[in-house]
Design an enzyme around this catalytic site. Structure first.
Site, mmCIF file in Angstrom:
data_model
loop_
_atom_site.group_PDB
_atom_site.id
_atom_site.type_symbol
_atom_site.label_atom_id
_atom_site.label_comp_id
_atom_site.label_asym_id
_atom_site.label_seq_id
_atom_site.Cartn_x
_atom_site.Cartn_y
_atom_site.Cartn_z
ATOM 1 N N ASP A 16 0.869 -1.180 0.000
ATOM 2 C CA ASP A 16 0.000 0.000 0.000
ATOM 3 C C ASP A 16 0.903 1.226 0.000
ATOM 4 O O ASP A 16 1.924 1.252 0.708
ATOM 5 C CB ASP A 16 -0.848 0.050 1.278
ATOM 6 C CG ASP A 16 -1.973 -0.970 1.306
ATOM 7 O OD1 ASP A 16 -2.028 -1.823 0.412
ATOM 8 O OD2 ASP A 16 -2.797 -0.900 2.236
ATOM 9 N N HIS A 24 4.971 -7.332 -0.140
ATOM 10 C CA HIS A 24 4.682 -8.621 -0.753
ATOM 11 C C HIS A 24 5.359 -8.752 -2.116
ATOM 12 O O HIS A 24 5.951 -7.799 -2.624
ATOM 13 C CB HIS A 24 3.166 -8.770 -0.897
ATOM 14 C CG HIS A 24 2.426 -8.698 0.408
ATOM 15 N ND1 HIS A 24 1.796 -9.781 0.967
ATOM 16 C CD2 HIS A 24 2.229 -7.663 1.276
ATOM 17 C CE1 HIS A 24 1.243 -9.433 2.120
ATOM 18 N NE2 HIS A 24 1.494 -8.141 2.327
ATOM 19 N N SER A 69 8.608 4.354 4.994
ATOM 20 C CA SER A 69 9.563 3.496 4.291
ATOM 21 C C SER A 69 9.244 3.466 2.793
ATOM 22 O O SER A 69 8.240 4.025 2.363
ATOM 23 C CB SER A 69 9.506 2.071 4.856
ATOM 24 O OG SER A 69 9.465 2.090 6.270
#
Length: 300
Positions: free
Chosen positions: A117, A173, A260
Site C-alpha cells: 500500500d 509482498h 519506508s
C-alpha cells in the site's frame, strides 16, 4: 525550493487529495531550514536515534499511542486482523496484519501488482526523474546497488517507487510469482523518505540503509526488489524463505516504525507500466495504490 503540502491522486476516484503527514512541522524544519539541515546531517540521519525510538515503540506502554494515532491518521481498522486492544506495543500495531481478503490480488499471469500500500511513481527510464525531483541530485544505479554488474543489467530499465507513509499497512509482498534470491544488505543512513525529503534529494535512495533481493520470473525478467529504511525505521524484517519459489501476493517482509519505501527495478523493455501511473508521474504527482492492485503488464 518552496515547501508545499503533499498532494496525490486517489486512483479509485481520480480525486486529488492532500496527504496528512505525521510530524510535518519537523520535516519542514529539517529539510527547508538551514539550521534544521545541520541537525539532520549531524544527528537525525544516524542509526542510534532511530534505534532508540524503535526500542521505545516496542515497550508495552507505547500501546497508549495507538488510539490517538488511528484517529489522527484516519486509519480504517476494518481492514486489519486484530482489534485495537490486542496489540502489545505501538510497533506490534505498526506492522499489523490484514484480514484475509482485505486486499484483492490480480492473479492474471501477464499482470504485475503493487508490492505494498502506498503512493507510486514510475519511470520508464531513470533519466526522466528530474521531472519530479530536483535537478542535479546525482544518482547512479552502481551506487544504489553497490554492484557494477547489477547496474549494467538494469541500465535504462524501469524504476518504480512505492512510498509507504506511517499510516499505511507496513508489510510488503511479491509483485509476481518466481524464484527469490537471498537478501543482500547495504549499510546506510536513516534519512526520511517523505516526498518533502526525496524531492530535494533523490540521492537518499543511495544513502539510506537498504536491502535487496532478485525475483526471477517468466513474464517480467529478473526483478530487483529493494526495501529502503528511513528515519525512525529501526529494522527491516524479511519473512520469506531465501532461494525459494514464491507466489504473487506472498508476504516478503515488513518495516518497523516509520515511513519506508519499496523500489522495483526492471530490465529494459520487460514491462509496460499502466498509463495513468506514468502520466501522473510526468505531471509530478504520486498515485495512491494498494497491495495486489495492477500497476503494469508484460511487454510484448
Amino acid at each position: 525550493m518552496k515547501f508545499e503540502k503533499i498532494k496525490y491522486i486517489e486512483r479509485k476516484t481520480g480525486e486529488i487529495k492532500e496527504e496528512k503527514v505525521m510530524g510535518e512541522g519537523a520535516l519542514k524544519f529539517l529539510y527547508y531550514n538551514p539550521f534544521g539541515s545541520l541537525l539532520l546531517n549531524t544527528v537525525v540521519k544516524r542509526k542510534f536515534l532511530s534505534e532508540i525510538y524503535g526500542k521505545k515503540m516496542n515497550k508495552p506502554e507505547s500501546k497508549m499511542k495507538i488510539a490517538g494515532f488511528i484517529k489522527e491518521m484516519n486509519i480504517d481498522m476494518n481492514d486489519y486482523a486484530r482489534d485495537i486492544n490486542e496489540y502489545k506495543s505501538f510497533n506490534d500495531f505498526f506492522y499489523r496484519e490484514l484480514k484475509t481478503g482485505a486486499r484483492t490480488i490480480d492473479r492474471t499471469e501477464s499482470v504485475l501488482v503493487s508490492p505494498a500500500d502506498g503512493k507510486i511513481l514510475a519511470y520508464e527510464n531513470l533519466k526522466e526523474k528530474d521531472k519530479f525531483f530536483v535537478k542535479g541530485s546525482e544518482f547512479t544505479l552502481e551506487e544504489f546497488f553497490s554492484d557494477k554488474e547489477l547496474a549494467k543489467k538494469y541500465e535504462d530499465g524501469t524504476f518504480v517507487i512505492v512510498r509507504l507513509a506511517p499510516a499505511d499497512y507496513h508489510r510488503f509482498h511479491f509483485p509476481a510469482a518466481g524464484k527469490i534470491s537471498e537478501t543482500k544488505k547495504i549499510k546506510g543512513y536513516y534519512y526520511s523518505v517523505s516526498t518533502h525529503a526525496i524531492k530535494r534529494n533523490f540521492r537518499i535512495f543511495c544513502e539510506n540503509k537498504r536491502e535487496y533481493a532478485i525475483l526471477s520470473t517468466k513474464k517480467f525478467g529478473d526483478i530487483a526488489m529493494i526495501d529502503v529504511g528511513a528515519t525512525m525505521v529501526g529494522s527491516i524484517v524479511q519473512t520469506y524463505k531465501e532461494n525459494s519459489f514464491v507466489e504473487k501476493g506472498d508476504e516478503k517482509g515488513y518495516f518497523l516504525f516509520g515511513g519506508s519505501t519499496c523500489i522495483l527495478v526492471f530490465e529494459k523493455d520487460k514491462i509496460q507500466v499502466d498509463e495513468d501511473i506514468i502520466e501522473n508521474t510526468k505531471n509530478g504527482i504520486e498515485t495512491r495504490i494498494y497491495m495486489g492492485e495492477k500497476i503494469a503488464h508484460e511487454k510484448k
